[in-house]
Motif scaffolding. Structure first.
Motif, PDB file in Angstrom:
ATOM      1  N   ASN A 153       0.850  -1.332   0.002  1.00 21.06           N
ATOM      2  CA  ASN A 153       0.083  -0.130   0.143  1.00 21.06           C
ATOM      3  C   ASN A 153       0.966   1.155  -0.060  1.00 21.06           C
ATOM      4  OD1 ASN A 153       0.866   0.667   2.794  1.00 21.06           O
ATOM      5  ND2 ASN A 153      -0.537  -1.209   3.353  1.00 21.06           N
ATOM      6  N   GLY A 154       0.494   2.367   0.171  1.00 19.95           N
ATOM      7  CA  GLY A 154       1.254   3.509   0.185  1.00 19.95           C
ATOM      8  C   GLY A 154       0.954   4.708  -0.779  1.00 19.95           C
ATOM      9  N   SER A 155       1.668   5.728  -0.846  1.00 17.05           N
ATOM     10  CA  SER A 155       1.295   7.068  -1.719  1.00 17.05           C
ATOM     11  C   SER A 155       1.549   6.626  -3.134  1.00 17.05           C
ATOM     12  CB  SER A 155       2.267   8.009  -1.289  1.00 17.05           C
ATOM     13  OG  SER A 155       1.753   8.186   0.232  1.00 17.05           O
ATOM     14  N   PHE A 156       0.690   5.920  -3.787  1.00 17.27           N
ATOM     15  CA  PHE A 156       0.825   5.619  -5.152  1.00 17.27           C
ATOM     16  C   PHE A 156      -0.590   6.144  -5.752  1.00 17.27           C
ATOM     17  CE2 PHE A 156       3.638   2.745  -2.849  1.00 17.27           C
ATOM     18  CZ  PHE A 156       4.761   3.148  -3.097  1.00 17.27           C
ATOM     19  N   THR A 157      -0.755   7.102  -6.189  1.00 16.77           N
ATOM     20  CA  THR A 157      -1.951   7.695  -6.410  1.00 16.77           C
ATOM     21  C   THR A 157      -2.617   6.737  -7.743  1.00 16.77           C
ATOM     22  OG1 THR A 157      -1.872   9.781  -5.916  1.00 16.77           O
ATOM     23  CG2 THR A 157      -3.281   9.638  -7.493  1.00 16.77           C
ATOM     24  N   GLY A 158      -3.708   6.152  -7.719  1.00 11.18           N
ATOM     25  CA  GLY A 158      -4.353   5.448  -8.793  1.00 11.18           C
ATOM     26  C   GLY A 158      -4.016   4.025  -8.926  1.00 11.18           C
ATOM     27  N   GLU A 159      -3.225   3.442  -8.018  1.00 11.16           N
ATOM     28  CA  GLU A 159      -2.621   2.225  -8.084  1.00 11.16           C
ATOM     29  C   GLU A 159      -3.350   1.216  -7.234  1.00 11.16           C
ATOM     30  OE1 GLU A 159      -0.777   1.284 -10.493  1.00 11.16           O
ATOM     31  OE2 GLU A 159       0.164   3.218 -10.985  1.00 11.16           O
ATOM     32  N   ILE A 160      -3.062  -0.216  -7.507  1.00  8.88           N
ATOM     33  CA  ILE A 160      -3.605  -0.972  -6.866  1.00  8.88           C
ATOM     34  C   ILE A 160      -2.614  -1.790  -6.042  1.00  8.88           C
ATOM     35  CG2 ILE A 160      -5.104  -3.053  -6.567  1.00  8.88           C
ATOM     36  CD1 ILE A 160      -5.713  -1.966  -9.457  1.00  8.88           C
TER      37      ILE A 160
END
Ligand code: PGA
Length: 227
Positions: free
Chosen positions: A60-67
């Motif tokens: 998880n984390g700060s990865f906008t739009g990712e899964i």
């Protein structure tokens, strides 16, 4: 034989619920994987395995739009697709594919790794060396690896590779890896019988012909008649 349905950017959660129900009512013990859009992942257990078309190599984390993996774990998804030509076409680099492969391997996912040449490479007769270069990035001895040969010129075009080509290419890939090998590219209810007879072909990755649950079941049944 392995049957994989790549639903791509088709199906809402509602329509995928119906799709899943139709498959679940008819499947027995066939080895079926379905890759729905991630917005349509369903909870529960089915007679097919739910799998991911895409993911980001992080929990998880700060990865906008990712899964991330947490989102896959929530739906008990243990199989991921990496290297599909449609993702490569929108800019996924070899470096990103390598990072995804390594992450998925570390976490024990079943990896369906797609490779395939474009029409130009095919016409020049350079398919094999191209595929070899695409395989350089990954651990070919990974026990949970499945390799899908999907010539780009055959994807969504209705122009399936001939069984001679598929046979030749899969025999070539067999020199490098003991993994199960799949073919993908305009597989349908009619050509599945021929494809299912190819020596090193353990299954198929199906796009267009899998989007309708009943059509996909017909394809599976046509193959079963041949086995
Ligand atoms: P297709 O797609 O069956 O529509 O050719 C295959 C794929 O993209 O995996």
């Amino acid at each position: 034989m392995i049957f994989m349905a790549n639903l791509k950017c088709n199906h809402t959660r509602k329509s995928f619920e119906e799709y899943a129900q139709i498959l679940d009512e008819s499947l027995k013990d066939e080895n079926v994987f379905v890759f729905p859009p991630s917005s349509a992942f369903l909870e529960g257990s089915f007679k097919f395995k739910q799998a991911a078309q895409n993911f980001y190599p992080a929990k998880n984390g700060s990865f906008t739009g990712e899964i991330g993996q947490d989102m896959l774990d929530e739906f008990d998804i243990k199989t991921v697709l990496i290297g599909h030509s449609e993702r490569r076409a929108i800019g996924e680099s070899e470096e990103q594919l390598k990072a995804k492969f390594e992450y998925a391997k570390k976490e024990g996912f079943k990896i369906v790794y797609c490779i395939g040449e474009n029409e130009e490479i095919f016409e020049k007769g350079k398919t094999k060396e191209f595929l070899k270069s695409q395989l350089e990035n990954i651990d070919l001895d990974y026990e949970n690896l499945i390799i899908a040969y999907e010539p780009i010129w055959a994807i969504g075009t209705g122009k399936t590779a001939s069984s001679e080509i598929i046979n030749d290419v899969l025999n070539y890939i067999r020199n490098f890896s003991k993994s199960s090998l799949l073919y993908g590219g305009s597989v349908n209810e009619k050509n599945i019988a021929t494809i299912s007879k190819i020596k090193n072909c353990s299954g198929v990755l199906v796009g267009t012909a899998s989007w309708d649950a009943k059509a996909f079941l017909k394809l599976i049944n046509s193959a079963k008649e041949m086995i």
